[in-house]
Design an enzyme around this catalytic site. Structure first.
Site, PDB file in Angstrom:
ATOM      1  N   SER A  32       2.122  98.361  39.082  1.00 34.20           N
ATOM      2  CA  SER A  32       2.423  99.774  39.365  1.00 34.20           C
ATOM      3  C   SER A  32       2.023 100.165  40.774  1.00 34.20           C
ATOM      4  O   SER A  32       2.480 101.174  41.304  1.00 34.20           O
ATOM      5  CB  SER A  32       1.766 100.687  38.334  1.00 34.20           C
ATOM      6  OG  SER A  32       0.368 100.728  38.488  1.00 34.20           O
ATOM      7  N   THR A  57      -0.286  95.101  34.218  1.00 30.71           N
ATOM      8  CA  THR A  57      -1.145  94.078  33.614  1.00 30.71           C
ATOM      9  C   THR A  57      -0.703  93.734  32.198  1.00 30.71           C
ATOM     10  O   THR A  57      -0.788  92.572  31.774  1.00 30.71           O
ATOM     11  CB  THR A  57      -2.603  94.580  33.605  1.00 30.71           C
ATOM     12  OG1 THR A  57      -3.013  94.754  34.960  1.00 30.71           O
ATOM     13  CG2 THR A  57      -3.543  93.597  32.932  1.00 30.71           C
ATOM     14  N   THR A  65      -1.698 100.306  35.051  1.00 30.54           N
ATOM     15  CA  THR A  65      -2.645 101.420  34.939  1.00 30.54           C
ATOM     16  C   THR A  65      -2.950 102.081  36.285  1.00 30.54           C
ATOM     17  O   THR A  65      -3.356 103.236  36.323  1.00 30.54           O
ATOM     18  CB  THR A  65      -3.976 100.931  34.337  1.00 30.54           C
ATOM     19  OG1 THR A  65      -4.460  99.849  35.131  1.00 30.54           O
ATOM     20  CG2 THR A  65      -3.809 100.497  32.904  1.00 30.54           C
TER      21      THR A  65
HETATM   22  N1  ASP Z   1      -4.408  96.884  37.275  1.00 31.42           N
HETATM   23  C1  ASP Z   1      -3.093  97.288  37.100  1.00 31.42           C
HETATM   24  C2  ASP Z   1      -2.650  97.352  35.641  1.00 31.42           C
HETATM   25  O1  ASP Z   1      -3.459  97.652  34.851  1.00 31.42           O
HETATM   26  C3  ASP Z   1      -2.093  96.710  37.944  1.00 31.42           C
HETATM   27  C4  ASP Z   1      -0.947  97.670  37.929  1.00 31.42           C
HETATM   28  O2  ASP Z   1      -1.179  98.865  37.951  1.00 31.42           O
HETATM   29  O3  ASP Z   1       0.180  97.226  37.824  1.00 31.42           O
HETATM   30  O4  ASP Z   1      -1.543  97.143  35.265  1.00 31.42           O
END
Ligand code: ASP
Length: 323
Positions: A55, A12, A88
């Protein structure tokens, strides 16, 4: 002058709105660095664009290549620490593998964002600046891999994402954070235990099985027929499972497939207290290896690293006993 390398992987923090209104990771590390609010005085930053993925889309081989890339930066005399910008969703997994496989005393700090880069109140720039300052701080030398998010500093072994959308999502249940960063000052309140294994890569094919009350052992039985590399069972409480699971565990272990029993509780240790079909005493008798305090998703990664190194059942049990 401290020298920090930012290894950008997407997430993100590196995302914006696409034409179809979905959010996708498409920003390079230099673009993220350009958004910082204040200069990072006394710190020189270099950017290494490793990949640009959510991720949730990473795989074990890519994660292992990332670890090798981070380790190679740490070996350089002109690098004092590494910041990894990362989604995340699986940050706690990548950070844990980094902590396990990288023995360097130089800090490795993972960070990301919950609000993407096109949002006016994105948390990315603040988190990057905090992470760089934490990586450059003499106080974090020897602490292993850290997660820095919303001003808090967490140990990789204990940290977990607890909220799907809030910016203060990361917590270390039962332990709490190691410290925090206030304005530009890093405070470390406690030091975490470091536990590393030799880096032989990450083996594929380790299944994570999470039963609920009254679940059948059918999927475990299926794993035995598929010749998987290993199984982590996210059991109840102290490490107890529904009826029939111990017999399935015995079948897997009898086929030389290691089975690790973790607890679904966010705090506390597994232990062999309860008997009967399939209390932890019975699962142990069936050959299950207990994960102690390590979460099931992190147990899967430790088992993956151990199987890649062709560890025996005893060596696997010894490594889990560190947790
Ligand atoms: N919601 C996720 C982030 O905070 C998406 C990911 O993990 O790429 O990046």
């Amino acid at each position: 002058m401290k020298r920090i390398v930012i290894v950008a992987t997407g997430g993100t923090i590196a995302s914006g709105r696409a034409q179809d209104q979905s959010v996708i990771a498409d920003r390079k590390g230099a673009a993220l660095l350009a958004t910082l609010h204040d200069p990072l005085e006394g710190i020189a930053v270099e950017v290494d664009d490793f990949t640009a993925l959510g991720s949730y889309a990473l795989d074990l081989q890519t994660l292992h290549r990332l670890i090798l890339r981070v380790a190679s930066h740490l070996e350089r005399s002109d690098c004092d620490g590494v910041v990894v910008t990362h989604g995340t969703d699986t940050m706690e997994e990548s950070a844990f593998v980094s902590d396990l496989l990288i023995g360097s005393d130089k800090p490795v700090v993972f960070t990301g964002a919950q609000r993407h880069a096109d949002m006016v109140d994105t948390d990315g720039p603040r988190n990057i600046a905090d992470a760089v300052r934490v990586a450059a701080s003499p106080q974090t030398v020897g602490l292993g891999t850290l997660v820095v998010f919303e001003g808090d500093i967490h140990a990789a072994a204990t940290v977990t994402k607890t909220h799907a959308s809030r910016v203060d999502t990361f917590r270390s249940p039962g332990y709490g954070k190691l410290g925090f960063i206030d304005q530009q000052t890093v405070f470390i309140g406690r030091r975490s235990a470091r536990r590393c294994i030799d880096n032989h890569g990450l083996a594929e094919g380790i299944e994570l099985v999470k039963p609920g009350l009254g679940s059948s052992p059918d999927y475990l039985e299926y794993c035995a027929t598929k010749n998987v590399s290993g199984v982590v069972l996210e059991a109840f409480g102290r490490g107890n499972a529904p009826k029939g699971f111990a017999a399935a565990v015995a079948k897997l272990v009898g086929s030389s497939i290691p089975v690790v029993i973790a607890s679904r509780c966010p705090e506390g240790r597994t232990d062999q207290i309860y008997g009967g079909d399939s209390g932890a005493v019975t699962l142990k008798a069936a050959g299950g290896i207990f994960a102690g305090e390590l979460s099931a998703i992190k147990s899967r990664l430790l088992l993956s690293g151990l199987i890649a190194g062709k560890a025996t059942q005893n060596e696997i049990a010894n490594s889990f006993s560190m947790f």
